[in-house]
Design an enzyme around this catalytic site. Structure first.
Site, PDB file in Angstrom:
ATOM      1  N   GLU A 179     -10.949  -1.566  -5.386  1.00  0.00           N
ATOM      2  CA  GLU A 179     -11.415  -0.587  -4.402  1.00  0.00           C
ATOM      3  C   GLU A 179     -10.484   0.623  -4.358  1.00  0.00           C
ATOM      4  O   GLU A 179      -9.306   0.520  -4.659  1.00  0.00           O
ATOM      5  CB  GLU A 179     -11.464  -1.231  -2.997  1.00  0.00           C
ATOM      6  CG  GLU A 179     -12.229  -0.365  -1.996  1.00  0.00           C
ATOM      7  CD  GLU A 179     -12.054  -0.776  -0.533  1.00  0.00           C
ATOM      8  OE1 GLU A 179     -12.969  -0.505   0.260  1.00  0.00           O
ATOM      9  OE2 GLU A 179     -11.017  -1.351  -0.178  1.00  0.00           O
ATOM     10  N   ARG A 221       0.828  -1.216   0.000  1.00  0.00           N
ATOM     11  CA  ARG A 221       0.000   0.000   0.000  1.00  0.00           C
ATOM     12  C   ARG A 221       0.857   1.258   0.000  1.00  0.00           C
ATOM     13  O   ARG A 221       0.430   2.308  -0.431  1.00  0.00           O
ATOM     14  CB  ARG A 221      -0.895   0.039   1.243  1.00  0.00           C
ATOM     15  CG  ARG A 221      -1.899  -1.093   1.312  1.00  0.00           C
ATOM     16  CD  ARG A 221      -2.715  -0.945   2.561  1.00  0.00           C
ATOM     17  NE  ARG A 221      -3.507  -2.149   2.822  1.00  0.00           N
ATOM     18  CZ  ARG A 221      -4.445  -2.204   3.756  1.00  0.00           C
ATOM     19  NH1 ARG A 221      -4.704  -1.138   4.501  1.00  0.00           N
ATOM     20  NH2 ARG A 221      -5.117  -3.314   3.948  1.00  0.00           N
TER      21      ARG A 221
HETATM   22  C1  8ZB Z   1      -9.767  -0.109   6.539  1.00  0.00           C
HETATM   23  C2  8ZB Z   1     -10.023  -1.566   6.683  1.00  0.00           C
HETATM   24  C3  8ZB Z   1      -9.804  -2.076   8.059  1.00  0.00           C
HETATM   25  C4  8ZB Z   1     -10.432  -3.433   8.285  1.00  0.00           C
HETATM   26  C5  8ZB Z   1      -9.450  -5.517   8.225  1.00  0.00           C
HETATM   27  C6  8ZB Z   1      -9.222  -4.957   9.617  1.00  0.00           C
HETATM   28  C7  8ZB Z   1     -10.325  -3.932   9.686  1.00  0.00           C
HETATM   29  C8  8ZB Z   1      -7.141  -5.550   7.245  1.00  0.00           C
HETATM   30  C9  8ZB Z   1      -6.923  -7.639   6.793  1.00  0.00           C
HETATM   31  C10 8ZB Z   1      -8.177  -7.470   7.366  1.00  0.00           C
HETATM   32  C11 8ZB Z   1      -8.635  -9.698   7.190  1.00  0.00           C
HETATM   33  C12 8ZB Z   1      -6.562  -8.963   6.408  1.00  0.00           C
HETATM   34  N1  8ZB Z   1      -8.276  -6.146   7.629  1.00  0.00           N
HETATM   35  N2  8ZB Z   1      -6.305  -6.441   6.727  1.00  0.00           N
HETATM   36  N3  8ZB Z   1      -9.030  -8.466   7.574  1.00  0.00           N
HETATM   37  N4  8ZB Z   1      -7.437  -9.960   6.631  1.00  0.00           N
HETATM   38  N5  8ZB Z   1      -5.370  -9.214   5.846  1.00  0.00           N
HETATM   39  O1  8ZB Z   1      -9.782  -4.381   7.464  1.00  0.00           O
HETATM   40  O2  8ZB Z   1      -9.339  -5.948  10.591  1.00  0.00           O
HETATM   41  O3  8ZB Z   1     -11.533  -4.562   9.986  1.00  0.00           O
END
Ligand code: 8ZB
Length: 509
Positions: A171, A100
């Protein structure tokens, strides 16, 4: 290159493309013409835009998780599990934080370390490092459409590789992947980076390949008033369609009050179509995505399922086309595949149970809708005025002037003057308007609602209210009342700990 909403000059696109594809070695495997042919052989059931349109026609709300790990075989296993055991209607590929931030050398080290220790040492799938062929394996092995989900201010190379790699949805946006994610990157530069991404999608569309685009609706995810996220969503929607995007999914993050959230979901496509048409764009398909609560979660899994269920309920009653699902591990970090699948199953149970129910239009719901529409139009009209008709220019000037202002954003290009707080019923209102271009009637509405809460709680509305609201859901409440007002509730040490799971989930550059 001067900032404008207008479609990118082809020579400028080609010039940038050479530069972008040279940013990492895997860029050399991108062959646009070959990728077009590859996409044309993807079955329709795996094409994101196609399934979204079908759902929209049938009034279905689809469920989609977030998920991504460092190594390809583990990522395939994870997605397969979420599809088969979770029943995910759409799959993601969540990208790791190094990618990112365009730090591919560090992402490579993360891949090697993950191989050495036998588990994922990255918080997502480093798609740039893995390259086009690995991405194609992801798409080929799954039975449902797969989308790239990330949080990348400059996502041009990631887009080139993943779209050539067969992903059918992407996205992000020039504002929504800047303001919540970066501290020091100008909005002008990220709008331009994302115009490249949107133009790339436009080129695929011109060749008959459908790629869905989804700006990131929730922004910072905590107490963002609907009109602010709607204004940003509409701007990013216009910027995308202007570059040739056809399948557009606009998002909104749950605030917590049923009527306000349903009103927000109802009004988002209305105000988006209104401005797209007014600005001369008609060739697009619009769908919506609802994000289950993006702020701090309770640590207790049983309580987290409560938050997840409430989000699923609102997504169904608001008739969102898609809902992004949280997991019972939200307060702890990256979920296990079992916890992730459990969040999807909880959500789908509710979506199925509510699919034939609608919320009746009441005076109160109509009022929420009118307020969101009035506020969003006030912001967008000012943006267009500041930009002298050009929404890209207007967006930059609007952030400068605080005409758009996102609460709790790390970016120094955001004014940070407004203060949101909940009213007595948990709807997000404004305690301080900063420089938002609202008339006295709109302001009086907010002030009145917040004053009522102050009276209920026997305190003057202040910054303390805002702090209390930020932590409330993590502590098992919606409105952050002073302790004495929560009759019968003991704020045990356990609940206090559960509340500390953070304000924003986004990383800061
Ligand atoms: C802005 C997005 C945040 C959300 C989830 C976080 C939070 C981020 C992963 C993921 C599962 C991943 N999140 N990276 N969920 N696998 N590799 O995005 O927990 O809810």
């Amino acid at each position: 290159m001067e900032l404008t909403v207008k479609q990118m000059d082809p020579e400028e696109f080609t010039r940038q493309r050479q530069e972008v594809l040279a940013q990492w070695i895997t860029g050399k495997d991108v062959d646009f013409e070959e990728a077009v042919v590859y996409h044309k052989n993807i079955p329709l059931s795996k094409v994101f835009a196609h399934k979204l349109e079908e759902g929209k026609r049938q009034g279905i709300t689809f469920a989609q998780p977030r998920a991504g790990v460092a190594l390809l075989h583990e990522h395939l296993e994870l997605l397969q599990y979420l599809q088969d055991e979770g029943g995910a209607d759409f799959l993601p590929t969540t990208i790791d934080s190094y990618t990112r931030q365009n730090r591919y050398t560090e992402a490579q080290a993360g891949i090697e370390e993950s191989r050495a220790v036998g588990r994922s040492m990255l918080n997502g799938f480093p798609a740039v490092n893995h390259g086009v062929a690995a991405c194609r394996q992801v798409v080929e092995k799954m039975q449902v459409p797969v989308q790239v989900r990330h949080g990348t201010p400059d996502a041009r190379l990631l887009a080139e590789i993943t779209l050539a790699g067969g992903f059918t949805a992407y996205e992000g946006g020039g504002i929504s992947y800047n303001i919540p994610y970066a501290k020091d990157v100008s909005i002008e530069s990220t709008i331009k980076y994302w115009q490249y991404v949107d133009r790339l999608v436009g080129l695929y569309e011109e060749r008959g390949v459908s790629i869905n685009r989804e700006p990131f609706g929730p922004l910072t995810g905590t107490l963002v008033p609907p009109a602010i996220s709607h204004a940003v969503a509409v701007i990013e929607g216009v910027l995308a369609v202007a570059q040739g995007v056809r399948s557009l999914t606009l998002g909104y993050g749950q605030c917590g009050n049923l009527l306000q959230d349903v009103a927000a979901l109802h009004t988002l496509p209305v105000v988006a179509e209104e401005y797209l048409k007014k600005l001369g764009y008609s060739n697009f398909d619009l769908t919506t995505v609802f994000h289950q609560w993006m702020g701090g979660f309770p640590q207790d899994e049983a309580k987290a399922y409560g938050v997840i269920s409430w989000g699923a309920t609102v997504a169904a009653l608001g008739k969102a086309t898609k809902v992004i699902v949280k997991t019972p591990h939200e307060a702890l970090g990256i979920p296990t595949k079992e916890a992730n699948a459990a969040g999807i199953r909880t959500t789908k149970q509710i979506l199925n149970m509510l699919k034939d129910q609608t919320l009746p239009m009441t005076k109160e719901l109509a009022l929420e809708e009118q307020m969101i529409l009035r506020e969003t139009r006030a912001i967008l009209d000012k943006v267009l005025e500041l930009g002298e008709g050009d929404i890209a220019v207007g967006a930059v000037r609007a952030f400068q002037a605080g005409v758009i202002d996102v609460p709790f954003a790390p970016s120094r290009f955001n004014a940070g003057k407004i203060l949101p707080a909940r009213d007595s019923q948990g709807a997000v209102r404004m305690l301080d308007f900063g420089n938002l271009p609202f008339d006295t009637e709109i302001k009086a509405f907010h002030q009145e609602r917040i004053a009522l809460r102050g009276r209920d709680e026997g305190r003057d509305p202040s910054f303390q209210m805002v702090i209390d609201d930020i932590y409330a859901i993590g502590k098992g409440m919606l409105v952050g009342r002073p302790r004495s007002k929560e009759a019968g509730l003991r704020w045990s040490a356990f609940e206090e700990r559960g509340a500390m799971s953070g304000i924003s989930q986004c990383e800061i550059k």
